[in-house]
Design a protein around this motif. Sequence first.
Motif, PDB file in Angstrom:
ATOM      1  N   LEU A 109     -10.531  -7.043  -4.118  1.00  0.00           N
ATOM      2  CA  LEU A 109      -9.387  -5.970  -4.195  1.00  0.00           C
ATOM      3  C   LEU A 109      -9.104  -5.944  -2.910  1.00  0.00           C
ATOM      4  O   LEU A 109      -7.606  -5.849  -2.571  1.00  0.00           O
ATOM      5  CB  LEU A 109     -10.231  -4.665  -4.559  1.00  0.00           C
ATOM      6  N   VAL A 110      -9.896  -5.953  -1.753  1.00  0.00           N
ATOM      7  CA  VAL A 110      -9.402  -5.931  -0.286  1.00  0.00           C
ATOM      8  C   VAL A 110      -8.691  -7.057   0.103  1.00  0.00           C
ATOM      9  O   VAL A 110      -8.137  -7.041   1.151  1.00  0.00           O
ATOM     10  CB  VAL A 110     -10.688  -5.652   0.663  1.00  0.00           C
ATOM     11  N   LYS A 111      -8.640  -8.223  -0.620  1.00  0.00           N
ATOM     12  CA  LYS A 111      -8.089  -9.454  -0.329  1.00  0.00           C
ATOM     13  C   LYS A 111      -7.124  -9.823  -1.398  1.00  0.00           C
ATOM     14  O   LYS A 111      -6.706 -11.075  -1.500  1.00  0.00           O
ATOM     15  CB  LYS A 111      -8.868 -10.362   0.006  1.00  0.00           C
ATOM     16  N   LEU A 112      -6.214  -8.933  -1.876  1.00  0.00           N
ATOM     17  CA  LEU A 112      -5.330  -9.095  -3.008  1.00  0.00           C
ATOM     18  C   LEU A 112      -4.305  -9.682  -2.276  1.00  0.00           C
ATOM     19  O   LEU A 112      -3.821  -9.403  -0.994  1.00  0.00           O
ATOM     20  CB  LEU A 112      -4.818  -7.691  -3.447  1.00  0.00           C
ATOM     21  N   GLU A 113      -3.590 -10.576  -3.202  1.00  0.00           N
ATOM     22  CA  GLU A 113      -2.241 -11.293  -2.594  1.00  0.00           C
ATOM     23  C   GLU A 113      -1.321 -10.321  -2.385  1.00  0.00           C
ATOM     24  O   GLU A 113      -1.023  -9.358  -3.049  1.00  0.00           O
ATOM     25  CB  GLU A 113      -1.784 -12.282  -3.777  1.00  0.00           C
ATOM     26  N   PRO A 114      -0.689 -10.771  -1.189  1.00  0.00           N
ATOM     27  CA  PRO A 114       0.616  -9.494  -0.521  1.00  0.00           C
ATOM     28  C   PRO A 114       1.475  -9.092  -1.896  1.00  0.00           C
ATOM     29  O   PRO A 114       1.750  -8.019  -1.891  1.00  0.00           O
ATOM     30  CB  PRO A 114       0.965 -10.300   0.371  1.00  0.00           C
ATOM     31  N   SER A 115       1.994 -10.298  -2.699  1.00  0.00           N
ATOM     32  CA  SER A 115       2.855  -9.991  -3.749  1.00  0.00           C
ATOM     33  C   SER A 115       2.286  -8.982  -4.571  1.00  0.00           C
ATOM     34  O   SER A 115       2.973  -8.081  -5.096  1.00  0.00           O
ATOM     35  CB  SER A 115       3.167 -11.089  -4.480  1.00  0.00           C
ATOM     36  N   LEU A 116       1.147  -9.173  -5.305  1.00  0.00           N
ATOM     37  CA  LEU A 116       0.457  -8.363  -6.198  1.00  0.00           C
ATOM     38  C   LEU A 116       0.048  -6.916  -5.597  1.00  0.00           C
ATOM     39  O   LEU A 116       0.318  -5.914  -6.150  1.00  0.00           O
ATOM     40  CB  LEU A 116      -0.984  -8.968  -6.663  1.00  0.00           C
ATOM     41  N   LEU A 117      -0.229  -6.843  -4.214  1.00  0.00           N
ATOM     42  CA  LEU A 117      -0.602  -5.639  -3.519  1.00  0.00           C
ATOM     43  C   LEU A 117       0.746  -4.662  -3.532  1.00  0.00           C
ATOM     44  O   LEU A 117       0.811  -3.736  -3.674  1.00  0.00           O
ATOM     45  CB  LEU A 117      -1.193  -5.738  -2.083  1.00  0.00           C
ATOM     46  N   ALA A 118       1.862  -5.438  -3.371  1.00  0.00           N
ATOM     47  CA  ALA A 118       3.021  -4.656  -3.156  1.00  0.00           C
ATOM     48  C   ALA A 118       3.532  -3.997  -4.592  1.00  0.00           C
ATOM     49  O   ALA A 118       3.987  -3.039  -4.869  1.00  0.00           O
ATOM     50  CB  ALA A 118       4.156  -5.841  -2.610  1.00  0.00           C
ATOM     51  N   LYS A 119       3.230  -4.945  -5.587  1.00  0.00           N
ATOM     52  CA  LYS A 119       3.660  -4.482  -6.924  1.00  0.00           C
ATOM     53  C   LYS A 119       2.952  -3.135  -7.120  1.00  0.00           C
ATOM     54  O   LYS A 119       3.307  -2.208  -8.014  1.00  0.00           O
ATOM     55  CB  LYS A 119       3.487  -5.637  -7.983  1.00  0.00           C
ATOM     56  N   LEU A 120       1.385  -3.251  -7.085  1.00  0.00           N
ATOM     57  CA  LEU A 120       0.432  -2.324  -7.190  1.00  0.00           C
ATOM     58  C   LEU A 120       0.913  -0.969  -6.425  1.00  0.00           C
ATOM     59  O   LEU A 120       0.805  -0.017  -6.966  1.00  0.00           O
ATOM     60  CB  LEU A 120      -1.056  -2.526  -6.850  1.00  0.00           C
ATOM     61  N   LYS A 121       1.261  -1.018  -5.215  1.00  0.00           N
ATOM     62  CA  LYS A 121       1.892   0.052  -4.517  1.00  0.00           C
ATOM     63  C   LYS A 121       2.886   0.749  -5.046  1.00  0.00           C
ATOM     64  O   LYS A 121       2.761   1.785  -5.162  1.00  0.00           O
ATOM     65  CB  LYS A 121       2.090  -0.431  -3.010  1.00  0.00           C
ATOM     66  N   GLU A 122       3.856  -0.128  -5.604  1.00  0.00           N
ATOM     67  CA  GLU A 122       4.885   0.268  -6.284  1.00  0.00           C
ATOM     68  C   GLU A 122       4.794   1.019  -7.520  1.00  0.00           C
ATOM     69  O   GLU A 122       5.151   2.072  -7.844  1.00  0.00           O
ATOM     70  CB  GLU A 122       5.917  -0.727  -6.583  1.00  0.00           C
ATOM     71  N   VAL A 123       3.785   0.571  -8.458  1.00  0.00           N
ATOM     72  CA  VAL A 123       3.416   1.187  -9.835  1.00  0.00           C
ATOM     73  C   VAL A 123       2.473   2.586  -9.407  1.00  0.00           C
ATOM     74  O   VAL A 123       2.895   3.527 -10.173  1.00  0.00           O
ATOM     75  CB  VAL A 123       2.523   0.117 -10.504  1.00  0.00           C
ATOM     76  N   LEU A 124       1.657   2.377  -8.444  1.00  0.00           N
ATOM     77  CA  LEU A 124       0.582   3.353  -8.396  1.00  0.00           C
ATOM     78  C   LEU A 124       1.085   4.487  -7.319  1.00  0.00           C
ATOM     79  O   LEU A 124       0.360   5.376  -6.901  1.00  0.00           O
ATOM     80  CB  LEU A 124      -0.721   2.811  -8.039  1.00  0.00           C
ATOM     81  N   LYS A 125       2.419   4.452  -6.839  1.00  0.00           N
ATOM     82  CA  LYS A 125       2.808   5.404  -5.654  1.00  0.00           C
ATOM     83  C   LYS A 125       2.694   6.614  -6.001  1.00  0.00           C
ATOM     84  O   LYS A 125       2.851   7.231  -7.185  1.00  0.00           O
ATOM     85  CB  LYS A 125       4.196   5.109  -5.343  1.00  0.00           C
TER      86      LYS A 125
END
Length: 339
Positions: free
Chosen positions: A323-339
Amino acid sequence: MFGVLILLITLVPPLALGQEGLFYKGKTIRLIVGFAAQGGFDIYSQVIARHMSKYIPGNPIIVLENMPGSGSLRAANHLFNAVKPDGLTIGNWIGFLIMAQVLGRGEGEPKIEFDASKFEWVGVPVRDTPLCVLTKASGITSIEKWMESNTPVKVGGTAPGAQTDDIPKILMAALGLPIRLIGEYKGTAPIRQAAEKGEVGGLCWVWEAIRVTWRKELEAGNVHPVLQASPKKHPDLLNVPNAIDYAKTEEARQLIRAGIHDQSAIMRLYSLPPGTPKPRVEILRKAFMETMTDPLFLADARKFNLAINPVDGAEIETIVHGLVKLEPSLLAKLKEVLK
């Protein structure tokens, strides 16, 4: 000489274990629970503390200390920053704080003051089974009806970052389910009451709690599990479809794995502060997992309707580091979805 060397090598592990046994003999282990007394986390910890000592060399006393505050963030921060890493303090706090760290949540007060990758992990007593349960009155009794619905189904939420909110957000993004998240309810009990009144169609939470708290309505057929979201189906829910099977892209599957599967595996965390000696970490991990199969412990767990489906410390470590090393693209998508 060769025979003497073999003898010395053979004796090292028992000697090391004996020294750790001597360390725990006569000691007291503090088990800090990040929530108030008599809540779900506290009851799990009470039952675990009652049985775990016999599996720790030296049989130390285990005492509970409740440290509620900010959804167990107070306890997690305290464990990370203020506790001596000697193997005599275990913290029990909620795992969604790790995703909060990953997503950069918690900019307000109080702040997240830990690095999840540096904790030592003891275990989790139950791997939660996330699912969405909807009322018969909502008209949605199957995933097919839900996907074909022209009107978004109202689902009750409690707060950003809670499972009640993150699960439906991930399912909307990954599967395109028509959902309208309604919140903020002050807990899952008010959501259930709102569902029974027709204010919302249901909620997305965890089966281990819903099967107990909504048992009468489930047995009466007034509410239905419509979709689960686990790596594999729960034995109680073999006829309920699994979300990952409906994901049509790799990004959708990754969202479900990171946003739901991984989080649900680490909700009820037991951890040690960074720097705890590795032999003591291993002793406590082993004792925790042995407790999970103890017949007297399991009998106690049944008395309190506690589900037991443990995750060991090594697997938690793998999940957290992922989790703490998520790929940047997936992390960006999660941030968008869970904002």
